[in-house]
Design a protein around this motif. Structure first.
Motif, PDB file in Angstrom:
ATOM      1  N   ALA A  27       7.927 -24.332 -13.741  1.00 40.49           N
ATOM      2  CA  ALA A  27       6.794 -23.408 -13.653  1.00 40.49           C
ATOM      3  C   ALA A  27       6.223 -23.112 -15.043  1.00 40.49           C
ATOM      4  N   GLU A  28       7.088 -22.926 -16.021  1.00 36.82           N
ATOM      5  CA  GLU A  28       6.636 -22.655 -17.383  1.00 36.82           C
ATOM      6  C   GLU A  28       5.820 -23.818 -17.930  1.00 36.82           C
ATOM      7  N   GLN A  29       6.283 -25.041 -17.666  1.00 38.62           N
ATOM      8  CA  GLN A  29       5.567 -26.226 -18.138  1.00 38.62           C
ATOM      9  C   GLN A  29       4.170 -26.298 -17.516  1.00 38.62           C
ATOM     10  N   ILE A  30       4.067 -26.053 -16.213  1.00 43.54           N
ATOM     11  CA  ILE A  30       2.774 -26.070 -15.527  1.00 43.54           C
ATOM     12  C   ILE A  30       1.887 -24.945 -16.049  1.00 43.54           C
ATOM     13  N   ALA A  31       2.456 -23.764 -16.243  1.00 45.69           N
ATOM     14  CA  ALA A  31       1.677 -22.622 -16.737  1.00 45.69           C
ATOM     15  C   ALA A  31       1.071 -22.941 -18.103  1.00 45.69           C
ATOM     16  N   LYS A  32       1.834 -23.536 -18.994  1.00 50.22           N
ATOM     17  CA  LYS A  32       1.321 -23.878 -20.321  1.00 50.22           C
ATOM     18  C   LYS A  32       0.193 -24.894 -20.235  1.00 50.22           C
ATOM     19  N   ILE A  33       0.363 -25.881 -19.371  1.00 47.55           N
ATOM     20  CA  ILE A  33      -0.678 -26.905 -19.198  1.00 47.55           C
ATOM     21  C   ILE A  33      -1.956 -26.265 -18.659  1.00 47.55           C
ATOM     22  N   LYS A  34      -1.825 -25.476 -17.611  1.00 45.54           N
ATOM     23  CA  LYS A  34      -3.002 -24.864 -16.976  1.00 45.54           C
ATOM     24  C   LYS A  34      -3.667 -23.849 -17.896  1.00 45.54           C
ATOM     25  N   MET A  35      -2.884 -23.058 -18.618  1.00 45.44           N
ATOM     26  CA  MET A  35      -3.478 -22.095 -19.551  1.00 45.44           C
ATOM     27  C   MET A  35      -4.221 -22.826 -20.653  1.00 45.44           C
ATOM     28  N   GLY A  36      -3.703 -23.956 -21.079  1.00 47.89           N
ATOM     29  CA  GLY A  36      -4.404 -24.775 -22.069  1.00 47.89           C
ATOM     30  C   GLY A  36      -5.716 -25.315 -21.531  1.00 47.89           C
ATOM     31  N   GLU A  37      -5.708 -25.778 -20.277  1.00 44.67           N
ATOM     32  CA  GLU A  37      -6.921 -26.304 -19.657  1.00 44.67           C
ATOM     33  C   GLU A  37      -7.996 -25.237 -19.537  1.00 44.67           C
ATOM     34  N   TYR A  38      -7.592 -24.006 -19.257  1.00 42.61           N
ATOM     35  CA  TYR A  38      -8.544 -22.913 -19.068  1.00 42.61           C
ATOM     36  C   TYR A  38      -8.786 -22.103 -20.340  1.00 42.61           C
ATOM     37  N   GLY A  39      -8.171 -22.529 -21.448  1.00 42.60           N
ATOM     38  CA  GLY A  39      -8.393 -21.850 -22.722  1.00 42.60           C
ATOM     39  C   GLY A  39      -7.774 -20.460 -22.794  1.00 42.60           C
TER      40      GLY A  39
END
Length: 150
Positions: free
Chosen positions: A136-148
């Motif tokens: 979940a942490e890995q996905i959260a970091k990826i998605k937060m990066g995508e959305y700035g």
């Protein structure tokens, strides 16, 4: 470049770009760490004790802008770590809430899984549930990066 700044009994390492050293030296008589919020402030020469935030001086934001420390380290005042942003964008780059059960921004416990969700432009977005907090942490970091949102 590292500048040593004493605050009470401790000495802190303040990071700046080498090319900013002369600007800082010419503008300020000394630097200190502001009690209460941990930002670096400088005493402006010839101003009878006026203080200003170092990150704001170096970044020169417009009147309606905030200066965001990308890595959330208030002692890191290198240009690559500072960005001028809207108040909304600045609020997105914050530390994990003290109420967080996961200890990870954007990750919350949901029954037997870990759910990834956070706000983007005032709307809550969900990005699925995962068996492990690491996933979940890995996905959260990826998605937060995508959305700035980092």
């Amino acid at each position: 470049m590292i500048i040593k700044v004493q605050h009470k009994e401790q000495v802190f390492d303040v990071l700046i770009d080498v090319e900013d050293f002369n600007l800082i030296s010419k503008r300020y008589t000394s630097l200190k760490i502001r009690s209460g919020n941990g930002y670096v402030v400088g005493y402006v020469k010839g101003s009878n004790g006026k203080q200003e935030y170092l990150h704001r001086y170096l970044s020169q934001p417009k009147e309606n802008e905030f200066v965001d420390h990308r890595n959330r380290n208030r002692l890191d005042n290198r240009k690559k770590n500072l960005r001028n942003v809207t108040p909304k964008k600045n609020a997105q780059n914050r530390n994990v809430s003290g109420r967080s059960k996961s200890g990870v921004r954007g990750v919350e416990k949901n029954h037997n899984n870990w759910r990834v969700r956070f706000f983007v432009d005032g709307q809550r977005k969900s990005f699925g549930s995962y068996e492990t907090i690491e996933e979940a942490e890995q996905i959260a970091k990826i998605k937060m990066g995508e959305y700035g949102c980092l």
